[in-house]
Design a protein around this motif. Sequence first.
Motif, PDB file in Angstrom:
ATOM      1  N   LEU A  41      -4.689  -5.259   5.485  1.00  0.00           N
ATOM      2  CA  LEU A  41      -3.237  -5.326   5.543  1.00  0.00           C
ATOM      3  C   LEU A  41      -2.616  -5.274   4.153  1.00  0.00           C
ATOM      4  O   LEU A  41      -1.497  -4.790   3.982  1.00  0.00           O
ATOM      5  CB  LEU A  41      -2.790  -6.603   6.265  1.00  0.00           C
ATOM      6  N   TRP A  42      -3.335  -5.742   3.146  1.00  0.00           N
ATOM      7  CA  TRP A  42      -2.820  -5.714   1.774  1.00  0.00           C
ATOM      8  C   TRP A  42      -2.818  -4.300   1.216  1.00  0.00           C
ATOM      9  O   TRP A  42      -2.184  -4.039   0.194  1.00  0.00           O
ATOM     10  CB  TRP A  42      -3.639  -6.630   0.886  1.00  0.00           C
ATOM     11  N   LEU A  43      -3.528  -3.386   1.860  1.00  0.00           N
ATOM     12  CA  LEU A  43      -3.534  -1.998   1.397  1.00  0.00           C
ATOM     13  C   LEU A  43      -2.303  -1.235   1.866  1.00  0.00           C
ATOM     14  O   LEU A  43      -2.022  -0.153   1.365  1.00  0.00           O
ATOM     15  CB  LEU A  43      -4.797  -1.287   1.902  1.00  0.00           C
ATOM     16  N   ILE A  44      -1.563  -1.778   2.812  1.00  0.00           N
ATOM     17  CA  ILE A  44      -0.391  -1.088   3.341  1.00  0.00           C
ATOM     18  C   ILE A  44       0.709  -0.995   2.289  1.00  0.00           C
ATOM     19  O   ILE A  44       1.333   0.052   2.123  1.00  0.00           O
ATOM     20  CB  ILE A  44       0.113  -1.804   4.613  1.00  0.00           C
ATOM     21  N   PRO A  65       0.670  -0.985  -1.159  1.00  0.00           N
ATOM     22  CA  PRO A  65       0.503   0.062  -2.176  1.00  0.00           C
ATOM     23  C   PRO A  65       0.620   1.460  -1.575  1.00  0.00           C
ATOM     24  O   PRO A  65       1.146   2.372  -2.217  1.00  0.00           O
ATOM     25  CB  PRO A  65      -0.900  -0.174  -2.726  1.00  0.00           C
ATOM     26  N   LEU A  66       0.166   1.631  -0.340  1.00  0.00           N
ATOM     27  CA  LEU A  66       0.280   2.936   0.315  1.00  0.00           C
ATOM     28  C   LEU A  66       1.740   3.312   0.526  1.00  0.00           C
ATOM     29  O   LEU A  66       2.142   4.457   0.287  1.00  0.00           O
ATOM     30  CB  LEU A  66      -0.461   2.914   1.652  1.00  0.00           C
ATOM     31  N   ILE A  67       2.556   2.347   0.924  1.00  0.00           N
ATOM     32  CA  ILE A  67       3.985   2.614   1.119  1.00  0.00           C
ATOM     33  C   ILE A  67       4.639   2.977  -0.202  1.00  0.00           C
ATOM     34  O   ILE A  67       5.453   3.904  -0.271  1.00  0.00           O
ATOM     35  CB  ILE A  67       4.666   1.389   1.773  1.00  0.00           C
ATOM     36  N   TRP A  79       7.076   7.259  -3.543  1.00  0.00           N
ATOM     37  CA  TRP A  79       7.186   8.012  -4.780  1.00  0.00           C
ATOM     38  C   TRP A  79       6.820   9.482  -4.586  1.00  0.00           C
ATOM     39  O   TRP A  79       7.438  10.361  -5.161  1.00  0.00           O
ATOM     40  CB  TRP A  79       6.263   7.378  -5.824  1.00  0.00           C
ATOM     41  N   SER A  80       5.800   9.756  -3.760  1.00  0.00           N
ATOM     42  CA  SER A  80       5.266  11.110  -3.681  1.00  0.00           C
ATOM     43  C   SER A  80       5.989  12.013  -2.676  1.00  0.00           C
ATOM     44  O   SER A  80       6.013  13.228  -2.875  1.00  0.00           O
ATOM     45  CB  SER A  80       3.781  11.064  -3.343  1.00  0.00           C
TER      46      SER A  80
END
Length: 94
Positions: A47-50, A52-54, A59-60
């Motif tokens: 869940l903590w990876l969500i 940074p992915l957002i 940005w991209s």
Amino acid sequence: MCKRRTIQAAAVPQSYEGETIRFDAQGDPERRSKPRHHCGGFPWWTLWLIWPLISVLKWSVPLLLGVVANLGQITLPLIPVLMIVVGLLLLRRR
């Protein structure tokens, strides 16, 4: 409005006497066999990876949309030229 207010503590008729629950896996043989870092079969740390992915997508995505728009401006005038070239190549093949 500026008057000082006092909060009265609620009187508790009896003290709470509950049971102690052991949270470590040493006390329960059933809990020792289960993986420790999973919550219901789902690894909680993913869940903590969500977040940074957002932020990466935030940005991209505008950057990629700008690149696609620029490529569209360059390639749209070339499409009729490519169609003419392909048509001439098909006519020559006969």
